[in-house]
Scaffold this active site. Structure first.
Site, short mmCIF file in Angstrom:
data_model
loop_
_atom_site.label_atom_id
_atom_site.label_comp_id
_atom_site.label_asym_id
_atom_site.label_seq_id
_atom_site.Cartn_x
_atom_site.Cartn_y
_atom_site.Cartn_z
N THR A 126 0.83 -1.21 0.00
CA THR A 126 0.00 0.00 0.00
C THR A 126 0.87 1.26 0.00
OG1 THR A 126 -1.62 -1.25 1.26
CG2 THR A 126 -1.92 1.12 1.19
N SER A 132 -6.71 0.20 -2.54
CA SER A 132 -7.44 -0.88 -3.21
C SER A 132 -6.94 -1.10 -4.63
CB SER A 132 -8.94 -0.54 -3.26
OG SER A 132 -9.44 -0.35 -1.95
N GLN A 337 -22.74 -4.65 23.93
CA GLN A 337 -24.14 -4.49 24.36
C GLN A 337 -24.43 -5.36 25.57
OE1 GLN A 337 -25.53 -2.14 22.75
NE2 GLN A 337 -27.51 -2.15 23.79
N GLY A 341 -22.65 -0.62 30.21
CA GLY A 341 -21.66 0.45 30.38
C GLY A 341 -20.25 -0.09 30.59
N GLU A 364 -5.89 -5.84 3.97
CA GLU A 364 -5.80 -7.04 3.11
C GLU A 364 -7.02 -7.14 2.18
OE1 GLU A 364 -3.73 -10.32 4.26
OE2 GLU A 364 -2.79 -9.38 6.00
C1 LIG Z 1 -3.62 -0.93 10.67
C2 LIG Z 1 -3.37 -1.19 9.22
C3 LIG Z 1 -2.38 -2.08 8.86
C4 LIG Z 1 -2.09 -2.31 7.50
N1 LIG Z 1 -1.05 -3.14 7.15
C5 LIG Z 1 -0.65 -3.20 5.85
C6 LIG Z 1 0.54 -3.90 5.46
O1 LIG Z 1 1.22 -4.51 6.30
N2 LIG Z 1 0.93 -3.85 4.17
C7 LIG Z 1 0.23 -3.18 3.20
O2 LIG Z 1 0.65 -3.18 2.05
N3 LIG Z 1 -0.92 -2.51 3.53
C8 LIG Z 1 -1.36 -2.51 4.82
N4 LIG Z 1 -2.52 -1.81 5.16
C9 LIG Z 1 -3.24 -1.09 4.12
C10 LIG Z 1 -4.59 -1.68 3.77
O3 LIG Z 1 -4.42 -2.90 3.09
C11 LIG Z 1 -5.35 -0.62 2.96
O4 LIG Z 1 -5.75 0.37 3.89
C12 LIG Z 1 -6.54 -1.19 2.23
O5 LIG Z 1 -6.13 -2.02 1.18
C13 LIG Z 1 -7.47 -0.11 1.66
O6 LIG Z 1 -6.76 0.84 0.95
P1 LIG Z 1 -7.00 2.41 1.30
O7 LIG Z 1 -6.86 2.56 2.77
O8 LIG Z 1 -6.09 3.19 0.43
O9 LIG Z 1 -8.49 2.68 0.93
P2 LIG Z 1 -9.14 3.03 -0.57
O10 LIG Z 1 -8.59 2.07 -1.53
O11 LIG Z 1 -8.85 4.49 -0.77
O12 LIG Z 1 -10.63 2.77 -0.28
C14 LIG Z 1 -11.50 3.73 0.35
C15 LIG Z 1 -12.93 3.21 0.19
O13 LIG Z 1 -13.26 3.09 -1.21
C16 LIG Z 1 -13.69 1.76 -1.49
N5 LIG Z 1 -13.27 1.37 -2.83
C17 LIG Z 1 -12.04 1.49 -3.40
N6 LIG Z 1 -12.05 0.99 -4.65
C18 LIG Z 1 -13.30 0.52 -4.87
C19 LIG Z 1 -13.95 -0.13 -5.96
N7 LIG Z 1 -13.31 -0.43 -7.11
N8 LIG Z 1 -15.25 -0.44 -5.84
C20 LIG Z 1 -15.93 -0.18 -4.69
N9 LIG Z 1 -15.38 0.41 -3.62
C21 LIG Z 1 -14.08 0.77 -3.71
C22 LIG Z 1 -13.02 0.89 -0.41
O14 LIG Z 1 -13.69 -0.34 -0.24
C23 LIG Z 1 -13.13 1.81 0.80
O15 LIG Z 1 -14.40 1.70 1.35
C24 LIG Z 1 -2.84 -1.64 6.52
C25 LIG Z 1 -3.88 -0.77 6.90
C26 LIG Z 1 -4.14 -0.53 8.22
C27 LIG Z 1 -5.23 0.45 8.57
#
Ligand SMILES: Cc1cc2nc3c(=O)[nH]c(=O)nc-3n(C[C@H](O)[C@H](O)[C@H](O)COP(=O)(O)OP(=O)(O)OC[C@H]3O[C@@H](n4cnc5c(N)ncnc54)[C@H](O)[C@@H]3O)c2cc1C
Length: 387
Positions: A126, A132, A337, A341, A364
């Site tokens: 990421t 995504s 729930q 509290g 993921e």
């Molecule tokens: C605590 C934590 C640990 C993590 N660890 C790792 C790691 O070790 N390595 C790593 O590589 N990543 C890691 N991640 C990243 C994680 O995999 C991403 O946050 C995730 O893939 C979503 O990407 P984004 O946050 O950029 O959201 P976006 O891709 O910007 O998505 C935002 C919203 O849009 C929706 N959306 C996006 N595209 C579409 C589509 N085509 N159709 C419908 N809806 C869509 C999504 O479902 C979401 O609701 C971690 C994230 C967190 C929060």
């Protein structure tokens, strides 16, 4: 499908449960309160063989099958999702990728260090502007004498501040789109250009480490390219097939933890001169959790069974990941729930379950991405990128 467990699997599950309750659970609350990534505890988890559970013994792993690995992950997930994340990242995203795609030298060099916990690994897919849409990597790898120079940034990388080895995905030729992505095994020590920074302010997983990583002329020698240049996207997706399974198994643990805590509390807590467990509406909350835990567990078992049979399982893994993660959020909500509290403060683990469960429908592959995978299989139409 026969879902009965062998004697050995039952024993491994019992051992994992015992370890989870005696060693992991007592430190989970304190680590969460102090926002402390417990490297020492991660090493103890490694000593149990859980960081290389599915890696063959010849490379230092425990040589378990996927179903048994799922049982272990469930037990750790039932007490502490922060430490479960360590297992999922190290075992599924890092080790399983090296096992599948690495050269013999890469496997022999890295897997024993990772399985033993001597080294921690991270999975850098990421980016700040690429979540995504993982094929759209902005990080660039440029060929130089003897290797590659990597420039860009990674975001949300679990264990990024502690990793000795980082799997870094980077674009080598933007015109080739996802067919230009490479996977680079970057050793972090002595790499001035590898600049991780802790991400503060997370809702949950306070006991886990999450980093934003700057990559400034990071050097990766030719022998540390994993797979062929151009296979990076395939490598990332195959690692996520294992990672999503692990997250789903951990979420079965959250569901079961919610059931256990709620049953216990509801029998101890009296209102109207009787235990709240005797009220039908409280039992309804508990029954919903029991059904969620069971259904999620079955889906995880099916995915694990297919993996062990080496049959295609991307669809079944996505179904398990989608269902189990959403179920974990529902269960945590119901468990709070039941606790009234008292469920709203960190005296009981259900408050932590809620905060920790929430991320599982995001990382993921979000729930939306899982549904798009499931929908694509059902219809034959790719709705990921609208026409
Ligand atoms: C605590 C934590 C640990 C993590 N660890 C790792 C790691 O070790 N390595 C790593 O590589 N990543 C890691 N991640 C990243 C994680 O995999 C991403 O946050 C995730 O893939 C979503 O990407 P984004 O946050 O950029 O959201 P976006 O891709 O910007 O998505 C935002 C919203 O849009 C929706 N959306 C996006 N595209 C579409 C589509 N085509 N159709 C419908 N809806 C869509 C999504 O479902 C979401 O609701 C971690 C994230 C967190 C929060």
């Amino acid at each position: 499908m026969d879902f009965s467990l062998s004697d050995e699997q039952q024993l491994i599950r019992e051992t994992a449960r015992d370890f989870a309750h005696k060693v992991v659970r007592p430190r989970a609350d304190e680590n969460a309160r102090n926002k402390h990534f417990d490297v020492d505890l991660a090493r103890q988890i490694a000593d149990q063989g859980y960081l290389g559970a599915i890696i063959p013994k010849e490379y230092g792993g425990a040589g378990l099958d996927y179903v048994t690995y799922g049982l272990v992950v469930e037990e750790i997930g039932a007490v502490d999702s922060a430490m479960r994340t360590v297992i999922s990242v190290q075992t599924s995203l890092v080790c399983s990728a090296i096992l599948k795609w690495g050269t013999e030298e890469q496997k022999q060099h890295y897997l024993p260090k990772l399985c033993s916990g001597e080294w921690l690994g991270c999975f850098g897919l990421t980016e700040p502007d690429t979540g995504s849409d993982a094929a759209n990597q902005r990080t660039r790898a440029t060929k130089v004498d003897g290797g590659w120079k990597i420039n860009g940034a990674k975001m949300w990388i679990s264990m990024g501040n502690h990793a000795n080895l980082a799997l870094v995905f980077a674009q080598t030729d933007p015109e080739l789109k996802h067919r230009g992505i490479g996977c680079f095994l970057v050793e972090t020590e002595g790499q001035d250009g590898f600049q991780p920074q802790e991400i503060h302010g997370k809702m949950g997983l306070h006991g886990s480490d999450t980093a934003a990583i700057g990559l400034d002329d990071v050097f990766c020698p030719d022998e540390n390219v994993m797979g062929e240049i151009g296979e990076g996207f395939k490598i990332a997706m195959s690692a996520l097939d294992s990672g999503r399974y692990s997250v789903a198994a951990g979420c079965v643990g959250i569901c079961q933890g919610c059931v256990n805590e709620s049953v216990k509390y509801s029998k101890e807590r009296n209102q109207f001169n009787r235990p709240i467990a005797s009220f039908q509406l409280v039992q309804e909350l508990i029954a919903e959790m029991v059904v969620d835990a069971d259904a999620a567990r079955m889906l995880v078992l099916r995915a694990g069974h297919l993996k062990d049979q080496k049959k295609p399982n991307t669809l079944e893994t996505s179904i398990a990941k989608y269902y189990a993660t959403e179920a974990a959020v529902r269960c945590a909500n119901n468990a709070i729930q039941v606790h009234g509290g008292y469920g709203y403060i960190d005296e009981y683990p259900v408050e932590r379950y809620m905060r920790d469960a929430r991320v599982t429908t995001l990382y993921e592959g979000t729930s939306q991405i899982q549904k798009l995978i499931i929908g694509r299989h059902a219809t034959g139409i790719n709705a990921m990128i609208p026409e």
